[in-house]
Write an enzyme that holds these catalytic residues in place. Sequence first.
Site, PDB file in Angstrom:
ATOM      1  N   TYR A   1      -1.708  -0.897  10.932  1.00  0.00           N
ATOM      2  CA  TYR A   1      -1.997  -1.493   9.615  1.00  0.00           C
ATOM      3  C   TYR A   1      -0.833  -1.215   8.660  1.00  0.00           C
ATOM      4  O   TYR A   1      -0.305  -2.117   8.003  1.00  0.00           O
ATOM      5  CB  TYR A   1      -3.307  -0.926   9.040  1.00  0.00           C
ATOM      6  CG  TYR A   1      -3.453  -1.218   7.564  1.00  0.00           C
ATOM      7  CD1 TYR A   1      -3.767  -2.490   7.125  1.00  0.00           C
ATOM      8  CD2 TYR A   1      -3.230  -0.209   6.609  1.00  0.00           C
ATOM      9  CE1 TYR A   1      -3.880  -2.769   5.760  1.00  0.00           C
ATOM     10  CE2 TYR A   1      -3.341  -0.483   5.251  1.00  0.00           C
ATOM     11  CZ  TYR A   1      -3.661  -1.764   4.833  1.00  0.00           C
ATOM     12  OH  TYR A   1      -3.753  -2.036   3.487  1.00  0.00           O
TER      13      TYR A   1
ATOM     14  N   SER B   1       0.846  -1.195   0.000  1.00  0.00           N
ATOM     15  CA  SER B   1       0.000   0.000   0.000  1.00  0.00           C
ATOM     16  C   SER B   1       0.880   1.243   0.000  1.00  0.00           C
ATOM     17  O   SER B   1       1.993   1.228   0.533  1.00  0.00           O
ATOM     18  CB  SER B   1      -0.846  -0.031   1.274  1.00  0.00           C
ATOM     19  OG  SER B   1      -1.452   1.207   1.494  1.00  0.00           O
TER      20      SER B   1
ATOM     21  N   LYS C   1       2.242  -3.692   6.751  1.00  0.00           N
ATOM     22  CA  LYS C   1       2.656  -3.746   5.338  1.00  0.00           C
ATOM     23  C   LYS C   1       4.171  -3.525   5.225  1.00  0.00           C
ATOM     24  O   LYS C   1       4.853  -4.199   4.451  1.00  0.00           O
ATOM     25  CB  LYS C   1       1.903  -2.693   4.518  1.00  0.00           C
ATOM     26  CG  LYS C   1       0.402  -2.938   4.423  1.00  0.00           C
ATOM     27  CD  LYS C   1       0.079  -4.176   3.613  1.00  0.00           C
ATOM     28  CE  LYS C   1      -1.381  -4.525   3.599  1.00  0.00           C
ATOM     29  NZ  LYS C   1      -1.683  -5.834   3.034  1.00  0.00           N
TER      30      LYS C   1
HETATM   31  P1  NAD Z   1     -10.878  -7.175   1.480  1.00  0.00           P
HETATM   32  O1  NAD Z   1     -11.118  -7.164   2.943  1.00  0.00           O
HETATM   33  O2  NAD Z   1     -12.029  -6.984   0.575  1.00  0.00           O
HETATM   34  O3  NAD Z   1     -10.137  -8.520   1.058  1.00  0.00           O
HETATM   35  C1  NAD Z   1      -9.270  -9.213   1.926  1.00  0.00           C
HETATM   36  C2  NAD Z   1      -9.735 -10.647   1.963  1.00  0.00           C
HETATM   37  O4  NAD Z   1      -8.866 -11.406   2.782  1.00  0.00           O
HETATM   38  C3  NAD Z   1     -11.147 -10.805   2.550  1.00  0.00           C
HETATM   39  O5  NAD Z   1     -11.922 -11.547   1.642  1.00  0.00           O
HETATM   40  C4  NAD Z   1     -10.930 -11.575   3.864  1.00  0.00           C
HETATM   41  O6  NAD Z   1     -12.003 -12.423   4.146  1.00  0.00           O
HETATM   42  C5  NAD Z   1      -9.633 -12.299   3.575  1.00  0.00           C
HETATM   43  N1  NAD Z   1      -8.786 -12.595   4.758  1.00  0.00           N
HETATM   44  C6  NAD Z   1      -8.387 -11.755   5.731  1.00  0.00           C
HETATM   45  N2  NAD Z   1      -7.601 -12.391   6.601  1.00  0.00           N
HETATM   46  C7  NAD Z   1      -7.487 -13.682   6.172  1.00  0.00           C
HETATM   47  C8  NAD Z   1      -6.812 -14.822   6.645  1.00  0.00           C
HETATM   48  N3  NAD Z   1      -6.118 -14.804   7.784  1.00  0.00           N
HETATM   49  N4  NAD Z   1      -6.891 -15.969   5.942  1.00  0.00           N
HETATM   50  C9  NAD Z   1      -7.641 -16.034   4.803  1.00  0.00           C
HETATM   51  N5  NAD Z   1      -8.310 -14.983   4.308  1.00  0.00           N
HETATM   52  C10 NAD Z   1      -8.239 -13.809   4.983  1.00  0.00           C
HETATM   53  O7  NAD Z   1      -9.751  -6.082   1.186  1.00  0.00           O
HETATM   54  P2  NAD Z   1      -9.210  -5.541  -0.206  1.00  0.00           P
HETATM   55  O8  NAD Z   1      -9.567  -4.108  -0.287  1.00  0.00           O
HETATM   56  O9  NAD Z   1      -9.553  -6.461  -1.283  1.00  0.00           O
HETATM   57  O10 NAD Z   1      -7.661  -5.605   0.082  1.00  0.00           O
HETATM   58  C11 NAD Z   1      -6.851  -6.656  -0.388  1.00  0.00           C
HETATM   59  C12 NAD Z   1      -5.425  -6.387   0.003  1.00  0.00           C
HETATM   60  O11 NAD Z   1      -5.010  -5.136  -0.531  1.00  0.00           O
HETATM   61  C13 NAD Z   1      -5.191  -6.283   1.502  1.00  0.00           C
HETATM   62  O12 NAD Z   1      -3.950  -6.872   1.788  1.00  0.00           O
HETATM   63  C14 NAD Z   1      -5.135  -4.799   1.763  1.00  0.00           C
HETATM   64  O13 NAD Z   1      -4.369  -4.496   2.892  1.00  0.00           O
HETATM   65  C15 NAD Z   1      -4.476  -4.312   0.493  1.00  0.00           C
HETATM   66  N6  NAD Z   1      -4.752  -2.909   0.165  1.00  0.00           N
HETATM   67  C16 NAD Z   1      -6.059  -2.489   0.054  1.00  0.00           C
HETATM   68  C17 NAD Z   1      -6.324  -1.157  -0.248  1.00  0.00           C
HETATM   69  C18 NAD Z   1      -7.751  -0.662  -0.347  1.00  0.00           C
HETATM   70  O14 NAD Z   1      -7.955   0.548  -0.253  1.00  0.00           O
HETATM   71  N7  NAD Z   1      -8.740  -1.506  -0.544  1.00  0.00           N
HETATM   72  C19 NAD Z   1      -5.270  -0.254  -0.459  1.00  0.00           C
HETATM   73  C20 NAD Z   1      -3.962  -0.727  -0.357  1.00  0.00           C
HETATM   74  C21 NAD Z   1      -3.726  -2.051  -0.041  1.00  0.00           C
HETATM   75  C1  WQD Z   2      -9.633   9.819   0.870  1.00  0.00           C
HETATM   76  C2  WQD Z   2      -9.874  11.312   1.070  1.00  0.00           C
HETATM   77  C3  WQD Z   2     -10.198  11.915   3.376  1.00  0.00           C
HETATM   78  C4  WQD Z   2     -13.979   9.756   3.895  1.00  0.00           C
HETATM   79  C5  WQD Z   2      -6.938   4.886   3.133  1.00  0.00           C
HETATM   80  C6  WQD Z   2      -5.885   4.207   3.955  1.00  0.00           C
HETATM   81  C7  WQD Z   2      -4.778   3.703   3.066  1.00  0.00           C
HETATM   82  C8  WQD Z   2      -5.299   2.838   1.929  1.00  0.00           C
HETATM   83  C9  WQD Z   2      -6.455   3.471   1.227  1.00  0.00           C
HETATM   84  C10 WQD Z   2      -5.054   0.507   2.450  1.00  0.00           C
HETATM   85  C11 WQD Z   2      -9.138  11.894   2.276  1.00  0.00           C
HETATM   86  C12 WQD Z   2     -11.450  12.173   2.585  1.00  0.00           C
HETATM   87  C13 WQD Z   2     -12.807  10.297   3.401  1.00  0.00           C
HETATM   88  C14 WQD Z   2     -15.065  10.622   4.190  1.00  0.00           C
HETATM   89  C15 WQD Z   2     -13.742  12.491   3.440  1.00  0.00           C
HETATM   90  N1  WQD Z   2      -5.760   1.561   2.366  1.00  0.00           N
HETATM   91  N2  WQD Z   2     -12.695  11.627   3.165  1.00  0.00           N
HETATM   92  N3  WQD Z   2     -14.892  11.960   3.938  1.00  0.00           N
HETATM   93  O1  WQD Z   2      -7.217   7.971   3.768  1.00  0.00           O
HETATM   94  O2  WQD Z   2      -6.279   8.214   1.427  1.00  0.00           O
HETATM   95  O3  WQD Z   2      -6.378   6.002   2.457  1.00  0.00           O
HETATM   96  O4  WQD Z   2      -7.430   3.957   2.156  1.00  0.00           O
HETATM   97  O5  WQD Z   2      -3.881   0.334   2.315  1.00  0.00           O
HETATM   98  O6  WQD Z   2      -3.903   3.001   3.873  1.00  0.00           O
HETATM   99  O7  WQD Z   2      -5.384   5.127   4.896  1.00  0.00           O
HETATM  100  O8  WQD Z   2      -8.483   7.057   1.763  1.00  0.00           O
HETATM  101  O9  WQD Z   2     -10.834   7.008   1.071  1.00  0.00           O
HETATM  102  O10 WQD Z   2     -10.282   7.143   3.531  1.00  0.00           O
HETATM  103  O11 WQD Z   2      -9.880   9.122   2.083  1.00  0.00           O
HETATM  104  O12 WQD Z   2     -13.657  13.692   3.245  1.00  0.00           O
HETATM  105  O13 WQD Z   2     -16.133  10.190   4.656  1.00  0.00           O
HETATM  106  O14 WQD Z   2     -11.264  11.500   1.358  1.00  0.00           O
HETATM  107  O15 WQD Z   2     -10.003  12.923   4.336  1.00  0.00           O
HETATM  108  O16 WQD Z   2      -8.777  13.195   1.932  1.00  0.00           O
HETATM  109  P1  WQD Z   2      -7.043   7.415   2.418  1.00  0.00           P
HETATM  110  P2  WQD Z   2      -9.942   7.510   2.141  1.00  0.00           P
END
Ligand code: NAD
Ligand code: WQD
Length: 343
Positions: free
Chosen positions: A148, A124, A152
């Site tokens: 979190y 991330s 990562k």
């Molecule tokens: P998500 O929660 O939709 O998907 C994660 C999946 O992993 C879920 O289906 C959950 O049931 C499964 N899971 C969790 N722990 C587990 C375990 N111990 N064993 C087996 N399954 C397990 O989340 P997502 O948004 O699809 O994110 C996927 C990956 O991407 C994650 O590693 C997350 O940290 C990373 N990521 C997400 C975002 C985002 O904004 N969505 C941003 C950056 C990184």
């Molecule tokens: C985006 C913008 C908020 C909600 C997060 C995690 C990051 C990554 C992605 C996993 C910001 C604003 C938000 C609301 C708002 N996840 N906002 N009203 O914070 O960039 O990133 O998700 O790895 O680790 O921190 O994403 O979608 O929460 O916010 O005004 O109800 O929207 O302040 O400027 P963020 P976000």
Amino acid sequence: MKVLVTGGMGYIGSHTCIALHKAGITPVIYDNLSNASVKVFDQLFTITGERFDYVIGDIGDEAMLTKVLKEHKIEAVFHFAALKAVGESTEQPVNYYQNNVAKTLTMLKVMSKLDIKKIIFSSSATVYGEPQYLPIDEKHPISSTNPYGWSKVMVEQILKDLAQSDEQWLTIALRYFNPVGAHESGLIGESPKGIPNNLMPFIAQTAVGRRDCVSVFGDDYDTPDGTGVRDYIHITDLAAGHVDAFLHHQKGAGQTGTDTGNHAYNLGTGQGYSVLEMIKAFADASQKEIPYTLAPRRSGDIACNYADASLAETNLGWRATKTIEDMAADTWRWQTTYPNGLE
Ligand code: NAD
Ligand code: WQD
């Protein structure tokens, strides 16, 4: 070729299964359903015409994982499984480190034992901590501001050390910026449990009438309209990035086949949009008024974040192609088809 997709029922994992299938790679889904619905399986069948194998299991379950990896003759692991809520991680750090770090170690041990030494890891942009310069490239210092994010950082470090310790390993960390959108069919998308933390699902739920109004967290940032700016990337582009990264390194740059070593790539568009721009894009796509109010800054937020994604373009030939209009339109299609998610 068969690959294991941990967290494959989740938001990003499920979309990546479609991209893998399209590329002729067979995904085997492995998910404990802690944050996903098994109904995703049927949706994937409708979209691809293929019934993927799936196992309901935990990545910390050494015996189950060993069995699945062996039975399916898995060649690489796409590792999405993790807990991902930043706020929750500050309240439950032990759970987050246990699930995201300790269980990943268990999985890596099993993979090593079975000689499966290729992993694509969901990292991330949060590993960059507070941006020291923009756009952020992969050389930006690594840090974090919450458990979190540290989970990562830790897994990335483990993968680096692993690749250093054993030259057969190929470890790829993909650092996502802000994934949004849904599959163009409207059959799968993001469906957070409870009140969404992230902006896009909150806007979508407001447009569909599940929430009264979007709170805009801060309008006094040093950005063009004062609201926070982020690099939103369409989920389909993000999914394609995984396949491109894998295939590029799987093919290998040299004559000797698959690359090895540790690699990290930003997956973003390189373009930032503000909160108000996102609300406007969504209002246009949905033809709905999106009520919003100005609220104080959210603790821990930064003003602006966007990627330098040129390394992925140069090395992998990947670049994001979807626009903010696509992101809004596809989210809206998913939100109106399944206003309460698949459950
Ligand atoms: P998500 O929660 O939709 O998907 C994660 C999946 O992993 C879920 O289906 C959950 O049931 C499964 N899971 C969790 N722990 C587990 C375990 N111990 N064993 C087996 N399954 C397990 O989340 P997502 O948004 O699809 O994110 C996927 C990956 O991407 C994650 O590693 C997350 O940290 C990373 N990521 C997400 C975002 C985002 O904004 N969505 C941003 C950056 C990184
Ligand atoms: C985006 C913008 C908020 C909600 C997060 C995690 C990051 C990554 C992605 C996993 C910001 C604003 C938000 C609301 C708002 N996840 N906002 N009203 O914070 O960039 O990133 O998700 O790895 O680790 O921190 O994403 O979608 O929460 O916010 O005004 O109800 O929207 O302040 O400027 P963020 P976000």
